[in-house]
Design a protein around this motif. Structure first.
Motif, PDB file in Angstrom:
ATOM      1  N   GLU A 129       0.785  -0.905   0.195  1.00  0.00           N
ATOM      2  CA  GLU A 129      -0.060   0.047  -0.230  1.00  0.00           C
ATOM      3  C   GLU A 129       0.924   1.623  -0.655  1.00  0.00           C
ATOM      4  O   GLU A 129       0.379   2.639  -0.444  1.00  0.00           O
ATOM      5  N   ALA A 130       2.068   1.168   1.086  1.00  0.00           N
ATOM      6  CA  ALA A 130       2.904   2.235   0.921  1.00  0.00           C
ATOM      7  C   ALA A 130       3.822   2.915  -0.328  1.00  0.00           C
ATOM      8  O   ALA A 130       3.864   3.964  -1.013  1.00  0.00           O
ATOM      9  N   ALA A 131       3.548   1.597  -1.455  1.00  0.00           N
ATOM     10  CA  ALA A 131       3.664   2.022  -2.468  1.00  0.00           C
ATOM     11  C   ALA A 131       2.914   2.235  -3.707  1.00  0.00           C
ATOM     12  O   ALA A 131       3.268   3.324  -4.424  1.00  0.00           O
ATOM     13  N   VAL A 132       1.436   2.732  -3.765  1.00  0.00           N
ATOM     14  CA  VAL A 132       0.532   2.813  -4.529  1.00  0.00           C
ATOM     15  C   VAL A 132       0.109   4.279  -3.779  1.00  0.00           C
ATOM     16  O   VAL A 132      -0.090   5.039  -4.791  1.00  0.00           O
ATOM     17  N   ALA A 133       0.176   4.103  -2.729  1.00  0.00           N
ATOM     18  CA  ALA A 133       0.758   5.889  -2.239  1.00  0.00           C
ATOM     19  C   ALA A 133       1.649   6.984  -2.572  1.00  0.00           C
ATOM     20  O   ALA A 133       1.035   7.655  -2.973  1.00  0.00           O
ATOM     21  N   ALA A 134       2.468   6.200  -2.664  1.00  0.00           N
ATOM     22  CA  ALA A 134       3.846   7.098  -3.338  1.00  0.00           C
ATOM     23  C   ALA A 134       3.385   7.159  -4.199  1.00  0.00           C
ATOM     24  O   ALA A 134       3.810   8.236  -5.742  1.00  0.00           O
ATOM     25  N   ALA A 136       0.220   7.367  -5.735  1.00  0.00           N
ATOM     26  CA  ALA A 136      -0.815   8.508  -6.268  1.00  0.00           C
ATOM     27  C   ALA A 136       0.115  10.384  -5.984  1.00  0.00           C
ATOM     28  O   ALA A 136      -0.724  11.239  -6.806  1.00  0.00           O
ATOM     29  N   ARG A 137       1.068  10.245  -4.504  1.00  0.00           N
ATOM     30  CA  ARG A 137       1.304  11.151  -4.275  1.00  0.00           C
ATOM     31  C   ARG A 137       1.990  12.238  -6.001  1.00  0.00           C
ATOM     32  O   ARG A 137       2.418  13.398  -6.089  1.00  0.00           O
ATOM     33  N   ASP A 138       3.148  11.070  -6.485  1.00  0.00           N
ATOM     34  CA  ASP A 138       3.708  11.228  -7.467  1.00  0.00           C
ATOM     35  C   ASP A 138       2.936  11.812  -8.591  1.00  0.00           C
ATOM     36  O   ASP A 138       3.408  12.793  -9.717  1.00  0.00           O
ATOM     37  N   ARG A 139       1.848  11.007  -8.804  1.00  0.00           N
ATOM     38  CA  ARG A 139       0.940  11.242 -10.014  1.00  0.00           C
ATOM     39  C   ARG A 139       0.806  12.924  -9.560  1.00  0.00           C
ATOM     40  O   ARG A 139       0.190  13.541 -10.817  1.00  0.00           O
ATOM     41  N   ILE A 140      -0.266  12.871  -8.387  1.00  0.00           N
ATOM     42  CA  ILE A 140      -1.093  13.907  -8.540  1.00  0.00           C
ATOM     43  C   ILE A 140      -0.158  15.276  -8.265  1.00  0.00           C
ATOM     44  O   ILE A 140      -0.241  16.400  -9.245  1.00  0.00           O
ATOM     45  N   GLU A 141       1.384  15.215  -7.638  1.00  0.00           N
ATOM     46  CA  GLU A 141       2.242  15.893  -7.772  1.00  0.00           C
ATOM     47  C   GLU A 141       2.547  17.273  -9.314  1.00  0.00           C
ATOM     48  O   GLU A 141       2.592  18.118  -9.365  1.00  0.00           O
ATOM     49  N   VAL A 195     -11.196   3.687 -10.628  1.00  0.00           N
ATOM     50  CA  VAL A 195      -9.910   3.262 -10.049  1.00  0.00           C
ATOM     51  C   VAL A 195      -9.973   3.788  -8.846  1.00  0.00           C
ATOM     52  O   VAL A 195      -9.620   2.701  -7.792  1.00  0.00           O
ATOM     53  N   ALA A 196     -10.432   4.643  -8.086  1.00  0.00           N
ATOM     54  CA  ALA A 196     -10.640   5.001  -7.022  1.00  0.00           C
ATOM     55  C   ALA A 196     -11.626   4.391  -5.719  1.00  0.00           C
ATOM     56  O   ALA A 196     -11.047   4.430  -4.746  1.00  0.00           O
ATOM     57  N   GLU A 197     -12.305   3.776  -6.678  1.00  0.00           N
ATOM     58  CA  GLU A 197     -13.279   2.898  -6.027  1.00  0.00           C
ATOM     59  C   GLU A 197     -12.215   1.867  -4.508  1.00  0.00           C
ATOM     60  O   GLU A 197     -12.246   1.339  -3.644  1.00  0.00           O
ATOM     61  N   GLN A 198     -11.400   1.246  -6.102  1.00  0.00           N
ATOM     62  CA  GLN A 198     -10.190  -0.067  -5.127  1.00  0.00           C
ATOM     63  C   GLN A 198      -9.515   1.106  -4.776  1.00  0.00           C
ATOM     64  O   GLN A 198      -8.837  -0.126  -4.039  1.00  0.00           O
ATOM     65  N   TYR A 199      -8.602   1.959  -4.874  1.00  0.00           N
ATOM     66  CA  TYR A 199      -7.535   2.158  -4.826  1.00  0.00           C
ATOM     67  C   TYR A 199      -7.553   3.962  -3.883  1.00  0.00           C
ATOM     68  O   TYR A 199      -7.708   4.743  -4.310  1.00  0.00           O
ATOM     69  N   PRO A 200      -8.091   3.850  -2.760  1.00  0.00           N
ATOM     70  CA  PRO A 200      -8.655   5.337  -2.118  1.00  0.00           C
ATOM     71  C   PRO A 200      -7.593   6.159  -2.019  1.00  0.00           C
ATOM     72  O   PRO A 200      -7.562   7.075  -1.801  1.00  0.00           O
ATOM     73  N   GLN A 201      -6.566   6.060  -1.671  1.00  0.00           N
ATOM     74  CA  GLN A 201      -4.820   6.878  -2.272  1.00  0.00           C
ATOM     75  C   GLN A 201      -4.912   7.561  -3.083  1.00  0.00           C
ATOM     76  O   GLN A 201      -4.237   8.625  -2.877  1.00  0.00           O
ATOM     77  N   LEU A 202      -5.314   7.396  -4.285  1.00  0.00           N
ATOM     78  CA  LEU A 202      -5.751   8.344  -5.005  1.00  0.00           C
ATOM     79  C   LEU A 202      -6.316   9.532  -4.478  1.00  0.00           C
ATOM     80  O   LEU A 202      -6.052  10.921  -5.007  1.00  0.00           O
ATOM     81  N   CYS A 203      -7.761   9.470  -4.047  1.00  0.00           N
ATOM     82  CA  CYS A 203      -7.945  10.430  -3.446  1.00  0.00           C
ATOM     83  C   CYS A 203      -7.639  11.343  -2.064  1.00  0.00           C
ATOM     84  O   CYS A 203      -7.504  12.750  -2.030  1.00  0.00           O
ATOM     85  N   GLU A 204      -6.582  10.504  -1.456  1.00  0.00           N
ATOM     86  CA  GLU A 204      -6.079  10.867  -0.377  1.00  0.00           C
ATOM     87  C   GLU A 204      -5.176  11.671  -0.068  1.00  0.00           C
ATOM     88  O   GLU A 204      -4.475  12.952  -0.362  1.00  0.00           O
ATOM     89  N   ALA A 205      -4.443  11.090  -1.401  1.00  0.00           N
ATOM     90  CA  ALA A 205      -2.892  11.941  -2.186  1.00  0.00           C
ATOM     91  C   ALA A 205      -3.784  13.133  -2.903  1.00  0.00           C
ATOM     92  O   ALA A 205      -2.350  14.900  -2.592  1.00  0.00           O
TER      93      ALA A 205
END
Length: 252
Positions: A129-134, A136-141, A195-205
């Motif tokens: 999950e940490a890699a997915v979050a990373a 997501a953050r890189d994508r939104i940056e 996609v965010a339905e399964q990976y809320p890290q996108l919303c959180e980022a």
């Protein structure tokens, strides 16, 4: 209704006991259905001339031209010169009509499935999950540079509206409105909702970047990915800065 919306909503629903459609409504429905057939024929067969479309669809060339005019106006198809291989014949090459990127996107694609598969691979093979979050953050940056320029150019009281306009330019159909002791940033569309339905890290980022851009703690109240009609972010009236780590997390 735009051409791309028509293509996405071309199903037929029958309700028992429903009053028959008015003649004008029936005509409009038939027109949309035929335009969808024209666009689908181009998708299936590639760039096509008016004559080719008329023959395939059993329509007159005049009718095909009329539907193509509407599809061109809606940025679903675009005219271009037909490529000629070998010796050219006399006269101008026939004009063909091809789908635009917008028109192609209106048809069902597997991009959401591909994105979910990619994130699942990252989760299983590259750090959980940490890699997915990373990611997501890189994508939104990468997306946020244009948002940052818009927000920094606005007066403090107009920054939420500036962010909404920048998000709208990216396809999020966003608005900002006043709320008790603050504002609400509303995104009426989310291109990555499935996609965010399964990976809320996108919303959180995304929430974290909003907090940094606006210089204040923000709280995500609702998301399309979790079944709400609108993604809603609360922005309090305050000038105090907050770290990204205190940004309101996406509701579970």
């Amino acid at each position: 209704m735009s051409g791309s919306e028509e293509l996405r909503n071309n199903g037929v629903v029958k309700n028992v006991g429903e009053a028959p459609a008015a003649p004008a409504e029936e005509l409009a429905t038939g027109e949309r259905s035929t335009r969808n057939r024209v666009a689908r024929s181009i998708l299936d067969h590639g760039p096509s001339t008016v004559a080719e479309l008329a023959k395939r669809l059993g329509l007159t060339q005049a009718a095909v031209r009329r539907h193509l005019d509407t599809l061109v106006a809606d940025d679903v198809v675009a005219p271009r010169e037909q490529r000629v291989y070998g010796a050219r014949t006399r006269g101008r090459p026939a004009k063909v009509f091809a789908l635009t990127d917008c028109g192609r996107d209106a048809f069902d694609q597997s991009y959401d499935s591909l994105a979910v598969d990619a994130l699942r691979w990252i989760e299983r093979n590259a750090g959980g999950e940490a890699a997915v979050a990373a990611f997501a953050r890189d994508r939104i940056e990468a997306q946020a540079e244009a948002y940052r320029e818009a927000v920094e150019a606005a007066a403090p009281e107009e920054r939420a509206e500036a962010l909404a306009k920048a998000l709208s330019a990216d396809g999020y159909a966003a608005t900002a409105r006043n709320a008790p002791v603050g504002q609400q940033l509303c995104q009426h569309h989310c291109p990555v909702a499935h996609v965010a339905e399964q990976y809320p890290q996108l919303c959180e980022a995304e929430t974290e970047i909003f907090s940094r851009l606006l210089g204040t703690h923000v709280q995500r109240l609702a998301t399309i990915a979790h079944g709400d009609g609108v993604c809603t972010t609360y922005i309090p009236h305050t000038t105090s800065s907050a770290s990204a780590s205190t940004a309101g997390r996406n509701p579970a």
